[in-house]
Design an enzyme around this catalytic site. Sequence first.
Site, PDB file in Angstrom:
ATOM      1  N   GLY A  91      55.301 119.126  37.950  1.00 41.44           N
ATOM      2  CA  GLY A  91      55.721 120.309  38.678  1.00 41.44           C
ATOM      3  C   GLY A  91      54.852 120.535  39.889  1.00 41.44           C
ATOM      4  O   GLY A  91      53.639 120.682  39.757  1.00 41.44           O
TER       5      GLY A  91
ATOM      6  N   TYR B 264      60.828 108.043  33.155  1.00 45.08           N
ATOM      7  CA  TYR B 264      60.412 108.514  34.474  1.00 45.08           C
ATOM      8  C   TYR B 264      59.366 109.620  34.431  1.00 45.08           C
ATOM      9  O   TYR B 264      58.421 109.618  35.218  1.00 45.08           O
ATOM     10  CB  TYR B 264      61.634 109.033  35.238  1.00 45.08           C
ATOM     11  CG  TYR B 264      61.280 109.738  36.524  1.00 45.08           C
ATOM     12  CD1 TYR B 264      60.900 109.014  37.654  1.00 45.08           C
ATOM     13  CD2 TYR B 264      61.285 111.133  36.607  1.00 45.08           C
ATOM     14  CE1 TYR B 264      60.540 109.661  38.834  1.00 45.08           C
ATOM     15  CE2 TYR B 264      60.935 111.778  37.785  1.00 45.08           C
ATOM     16  CZ  TYR B 264      60.570 111.040  38.886  1.00 45.08           C
ATOM     17  OH  TYR B 264      60.222 111.677  40.047  1.00 45.08           O
TER      18      TYR B 264
ATOM     19  N   ASN C 191      57.577 124.845  28.948  1.00 40.69           N
ATOM     20  CA  ASN C 191      58.206 123.627  29.470  1.00 40.69           C
ATOM     21  C   ASN C 191      59.482 123.401  28.668  1.00 40.69           C
ATOM     22  O   ASN C 191      59.430 123.313  27.440  1.00 40.69           O
ATOM     23  CB  ASN C 191      57.240 122.436  29.312  1.00 40.69           C
ATOM     24  CG  ASN C 191      57.877 121.099  29.665  1.00 40.69           C
ATOM     25  OD1 ASN C 191      57.500 120.069  29.117  1.00 40.69           O
ATOM     26  ND2 ASN C 191      58.843 121.085  30.555  1.00 40.69           N
ATOM     27  N   GLY C 192      60.588 123.301  29.368  1.00 38.55           N
ATOM     28  CA  GLY C 192      61.861 123.093  28.690  1.00 38.55           C
ATOM     29  C   GLY C 192      62.917 123.988  29.289  1.00 38.55           C
ATOM     30  O   GLY C 192      62.752 124.505  30.399  1.00 38.55           O
TER      31      GLY C 192
ATOM     32  N   CYS D  15      58.339 121.273  33.633  1.00 40.69           N
ATOM     33  CA  CYS D  15      57.015 121.799  33.914  1.00 40.69           C
ATOM     34  C   CYS D  15      55.929 121.107  33.118  1.00 40.69           C
ATOM     35  O   CYS D  15      56.199 120.373  32.181  1.00 40.69           O
ATOM     36  CB  CYS D  15      56.994 123.282  33.569  1.00 40.69           C
ATOM     37  SG  CYS D  15      58.362 124.152  34.318  1.00 40.69           S
TER      38      CYS D  15
END
Length: 500
Positions: free
Chosen positions: A58, A273, A133-134, A32
């Site tokens: 996201g 990426y 996020n994670g 995210c």
Amino acid sequence: MVLTIRPSSPSVQAQPSADITHDRGDRFHDECGIFGIFGHEDASAHTALGLHALQHRGQEAAGIVACDGTQFHSERRIGLVGDTFSDLSVIARLKGQAAIGHNRYATTGDTVLRNVQPLFAEFAFGGFAVAHNGNLTNALTLRKELVDRGAIFQSTTDTEVIIHLMATSAHKPMVDRIIDALQQSEGAFSLVALADQQLIGVRDPHGVRPLVLGTLDSAYVFASETCALDIIGATFVRDVEPGELVVIDASGVHSMRPFTDRPRKFCVFEYIYFSRPDSVVEGLGVYETRKRIGIELAREYPVDADMVIPVPDSGTPAAMGFAEQSKIPFELGIVRNHYVGRTFIEPGDQIRHLGVKLKHNANRSLVAGKRVILVDDSIVRGTTSVKIVEMMRSAGAAEVHMRIASPPTTHSCFYGVDTPDREKLLAANNDIEAMRDYIGVDSLSFVSHDGLYRAMGHGKRDAENPQYCDACFTGDYPVALTDEDGGASARQLSLLAERA
Ligand code: AMP
């Protein structure tokens, strides 16, 4: 079963009702972008812009919670940031000088509104919103314990575990509760959280996911990546450090170190990426790093050919480095249609295959009769590579060589990058010759582990204590995989744990 989420506080704006169905995935999916701002009169508009810059992290859903000092206002919807937050009446409703926002990315499972963040809860100390996020690697284990103690979960996200741990904490002040909750959490977390008078930004002790701090006039900003500071004209101040918790309130910035020190393990895949090429992550420019990986790749695996072609867009910087080093012309032999999403967004195999065709087309007149080197950032399932190579062959390429700007992806990520289960990873089950054969190229090479680390400014990979989390390439997982290892029979626990 159809449920409707009600806002947890009457002060929260009513959300559109949602049909609730089960996530089909067998583990949590979190990958995210997060953003937070404190002390700005256009807090929600800036948050919307920040989320827009973080859209690549996201694309499934987006949400913003704002606070005007007493009341919280929330809008969370399925879709891209612009689908919801380009509507000025939505922004106008999100009143207040502080806001946090979240972009959600999920590749399997039904899209359910109750999982869209930021999550909001009403505590004894007041309202509280959090965006994560994670991925917590002991979330299912903690969740089972909480459910056994009577907790009723409203979402299937690991993030909600943090809220329940805060609710049941013996501590009273909000900051102490969040510290208590996070001290029990394992895995990767970069969080932004909002209380009525405070904004918090925090990174897990290994610092697996990014989080930066910036300023905009007298306001403070947190964002997953620096590109989200750039879009609003904010100034980068510094990365939030691994294991650091930063509290921002009317009196300024307060930094705390509430966790046991752990070795720094930033995710190397963010460079390969995931992060945007115009972001600077942990002191390294993502674009320059990708280009240097291409240079290393050309040094390690040169091949005689007529042109170097990037698989756009994520392969482009590495292809530029490869072309520069090999002195072979860089050409746009594949053209990308920008009006379709990332391949991985499509859940079914059939649609995913179609997605690759929808996204890329060979530049026929350029490649016909030529020996081409295709450069991509990674091979996951191999779907993209097979299609791209087919395209090159049918456009008449004489030879097709492939160079990959990461080592073979042999292991799944449990820290927030949504790689498929291991058996679906091409490199988990095949050696390079078998992959070459499957993809149908004349030659196939991946940058070595040491080549990758050289591109990141290290002499080589430190085998004893790798400088980054590179578990997807090595299986060397730096944080315990409690749920995966069967903690509390976690794998048997329904995502709707209260029904198990
Ligand atoms: P695949 O077709 O399964 O081999 O996927 C490889 C392509 O997907 C590469 O070109 C990458 O740019 C991209 N990719 C790699 N990892 C991810 C990820 N976690 N989520 C979405 N796309 C990815």
